[in-house]
Design a protein around this motif. Structure first.
Motif, PDB file in Angstrom:
ATOM      1  N   UNK A   1       0.846  -1.191   0.000  1.00 43.99           N
ATOM      2  CA  UNK A   1       0.000   0.000   0.000  1.00 43.99           C
ATOM      3  C   UNK A   1       0.884   1.244   0.000  1.00 43.99           C
ATOM      4  N   UNK A   2       0.594   2.150  -0.904  1.00 45.46           N
ATOM      5  CA  UNK A   2       1.412   3.358  -1.048  1.00 45.46           C
ATOM      6  C   UNK A   2       1.365   4.248   0.182  1.00 45.46           C
ATOM      7  N   UNK A   3       0.284   4.157   0.963  1.00 40.53           N
ATOM      8  CA  UNK A   3       0.139   5.055   2.106  1.00 40.53           C
ATOM      9  C   UNK A   3       0.775   4.491   3.380  1.00 40.53           C
ATOM     10  N   UNK A   4       1.519   3.353   3.251  1.00 44.86           N
ATOM     11  CA  UNK A   4       2.174   2.775   4.424  1.00 44.86           C
ATOM     12  C   UNK A   4       3.677   2.764   4.241  1.00 44.86           C
ATOM     13  N   UNK A   5       4.388   3.202   5.250  1.00 46.27           N
ATOM     14  CA  UNK A   5       5.845   3.069   5.289  1.00 46.27           C
ATOM     15  C   UNK A   5       6.240   2.552   6.657  1.00 46.27           C
ATOM     16  N   UNK A   6       7.158   1.616   6.655  1.00 51.90           N
ATOM     17  CA  UNK A   6       7.553   0.957   7.905  1.00 51.90           C
ATOM     18  C   UNK A   6       8.340   1.918   8.792  1.00 51.90           C
ATOM     19  N   UNK A   7       7.980   1.966  10.060  1.00 53.65           N
ATOM     20  CA  UNK A   7       8.680   2.836  10.995  1.00 53.65           C
ATOM     21  C   UNK A   7       9.957   2.152  11.484  1.00 53.65           C
ATOM     22  N   UNK A   8      11.023   2.909  11.656  1.00 51.56           N
ATOM     23  CA  UNK A   8      12.257   2.311  12.195  1.00 51.56           C
ATOM     24  C   UNK A   8      12.070   1.916  13.656  1.00 51.56           C
ATOM     25  N   UNK A   9      12.729   0.830  14.048  1.00 55.00           N
ATOM     26  CA  UNK A   9      12.666   0.374  15.434  1.00 55.00           C
ATOM     27  C   UNK A   9      13.579   1.245  16.283  1.00 55.00           C
ATOM     28  N   UNK A  10      13.084   1.822  17.388  1.00 51.83           N
ATOM     29  CA  UNK A  10      13.954   2.624  18.259  1.00 51.83           C
ATOM     30  C   UNK A  10      15.161   1.807  18.714  1.00 51.83           C
TER      31      UNK A  10
ATOM     32  N   UNK B   1      16.939   1.853  21.305  1.00 55.21           N
ATOM     33  CA  UNK B   1      16.974   1.389  22.695  1.00 55.21           C
ATOM     34  C   UNK B   1      16.187   0.093  22.892  1.00 55.21           C
ATOM     35  N   UNK B   2      15.373  -0.309  21.890  1.00 55.12           N
ATOM     36  CA  UNK B   2      14.631  -1.559  21.989  1.00 55.12           C
ATOM     37  C   UNK B   2      15.396  -2.754  21.424  1.00 55.12           C
ATOM     38  N   UNK B   3      16.473  -2.500  20.706  1.00 56.12           N
ATOM     39  CA  UNK B   3      17.198  -3.572  20.034  1.00 56.12           C
ATOM     40  C   UNK B   3      18.072  -4.360  21.011  1.00 56.12           C
ATOM     41  N   UNK B   4      18.046  -5.657  20.853  1.00 58.82           N
ATOM     42  CA  UNK B   4      18.959  -6.517  21.641  1.00 58.82           C
ATOM     43  C   UNK B   4      20.383  -6.276  21.156  1.00 58.82           C
ATOM     44  N   UNK B   5      21.328  -6.028  22.038  1.00 60.57           N
ATOM     45  CA  UNK B   5      22.724  -5.799  21.598  1.00 60.57           C
ATOM     46  C   UNK B   5      23.254  -6.961  20.787  1.00 60.57           C
ATOM     47  N   UNK B   6      23.949  -6.664  19.709  1.00 63.89           N
ATOM     48  CA  UNK B   6      24.531  -7.690  18.845  1.00 63.89           C
ATOM     49  C   UNK B   6      25.907  -8.073  19.368  1.00 63.89           C
ATOM     50  N   UNK B   7      25.897  -8.875  20.427  1.00 62.60           N
ATOM     51  CA  UNK B   7      27.154  -9.322  21.041  1.00 62.60           C
ATOM     52  C   UNK B   7      27.870 -10.313  20.136  1.00 62.60           C
ATOM     53  N   UNK B   8      27.096 -11.089  19.380  1.00 58.10           N
ATOM     54  CA  UNK B   8      27.682 -12.126  18.526  1.00 58.10           C
ATOM     55  C   UNK B   8      27.507 -11.756  17.062  1.00 58.10           C
TER      56      UNK B   8
END
Length: 308
Positions: free
Chosen positions: A290-299, A301-308
């Motif tokens: 749908x042209x009227x939808x764009x995915x919002x970026x994930x904040x 601070x919510x991301x699990x740290x990429x330790x590996x």
């Protein structure tokens, strides 16, 4: 601490290799057996070519049988079959290992495990079978009991957790209880996993020396080791008094864990007249855009740290 001789050390190494195999099985779908066998062996003393060939053969047959279990699951759902499978045996006999292999590829909503803790104060005042009845299957379900109502014939009898009258009442009631289940349309299959004294000792030693398995050793497990002969007598009485035509006992020779798993699964598949169920071809539908939808970026601070 017990002094370990060379033979026992070698057996413990084999046990640890088996442990790596158990954890690696879940990763095998997209990798070759050869590569994973090498990875497992690299953790410990090198395994022989015969051991590697046996491991490959085990995995190959396990995956074939698990494929049949998926067909069995489809048949159970399609026919609305109901099945209860009991797994009994001494501590460290391998019950949990075969249950894990049976359920590994199946839908937990169809095939589920009931592993009940010791009864609480309220449950001790109920009809003995009452807390088990709550876990029985509905149509299209399989329930695997990791220990079952046969606790009364085993640990409760040996450890003195039930009276003589309760013990005798169990043997009067159990055959009728199981016949009632069968008459209601529930198939009852009972397995006893049999291991030798030496094999249980080895497996307990493996748990003592493996930090990832030490949690499996409870004071009750250690006491059961001391009372080996009492458990043997209790098992013999149990098999004699509860082996009925409607729900017979099947004994799995389990000193070799991998062979026991394969033999048990193969036998289980033979207990039900399942057939492959035809399914319509699956086609992935196109995604709607749908042209009227764009995915919002994930904040961030919510991301699990990429330790590996």
């Amino acid at each position: 601490m017990e002094q370990l001789d060379d033979d026992l050390v070698q057996r413990l190494h084999e046990e640890l290799r088996d442990s790596y195999d158990e954890e690696l099985e879940l990763e095998l779908e997209d990798r070759s057996v050869d590569a994973l066998a090498g990875l497992a062996a690299g953790k410990l003393a090198p395994s022989s070519s015969e051991e590697r060939a046996a491991r490959r053969q085990y995995f190959s047959e396990l995956f074939r049988l698990q494929g049949e279990l998926v067909k069995l699951q489809d048949w159970v759902v399609s026919t609305r079959h109901k099945a209860v499978i009991l797994f009994e045996g001494r501590d460290a006999a391998g019950k949990g290992g075969v249950i894990k292999r049976i359920t590994q590829r199946l839908n937990p909503r169809v095939c589920r495990v009931a592993a009940l803790p010791a009864p609480n104060d309220r449950e001790r005042t109920q009809w003995y079978f009452q807390r088990y009845v709550a876990h029985l299957p509905a149509a299209g379900e399989i329930v695997l009991f990791d220990r079952s109502w046969y606790n009364r014939a085993g640990v409760e009898r040996v450890m003195g957790f039930c009276t003589d009258d309760q013990y005798e009442e169990f043997f009067r009631s159990t055959p009728e209880f199981e016949r009632m289940l069968v008459r209601s349309g529930i198939q009852v299959i009972k397995y006893w996993f049999s291991i030798t004294d030496d094999e249980q000792r080895l497996r307990f030693m493996s748990r003592i020396h493996d930090p990832l398995k030490q949690w499996k050793l409870s004071p009750m497990d250690l006491e059961s080791r001391r009372r080996w002969e009492d458990y043997t007598r209790a098992k013999e009485v149990m098999l004699e008094r509860t082996h009925i035509t409607e729900a017979p006992w099947w004994v799995v020779e389990a000193d070799d864990k991998k062979k026991a798993r394969l033999n048990c699964i193969h036998h289980l598949l033979g207990q039900m007249p399942y057939q492959e169920v035809d399914h319509p071809a699956i086609e992935l539908p196109p995604r709607e855009r749908h042209d009227d939808y764009s995915r919002r970026p994930v904040p961030r601070e919510l991301l699990v740290p990429q330790v590996y």
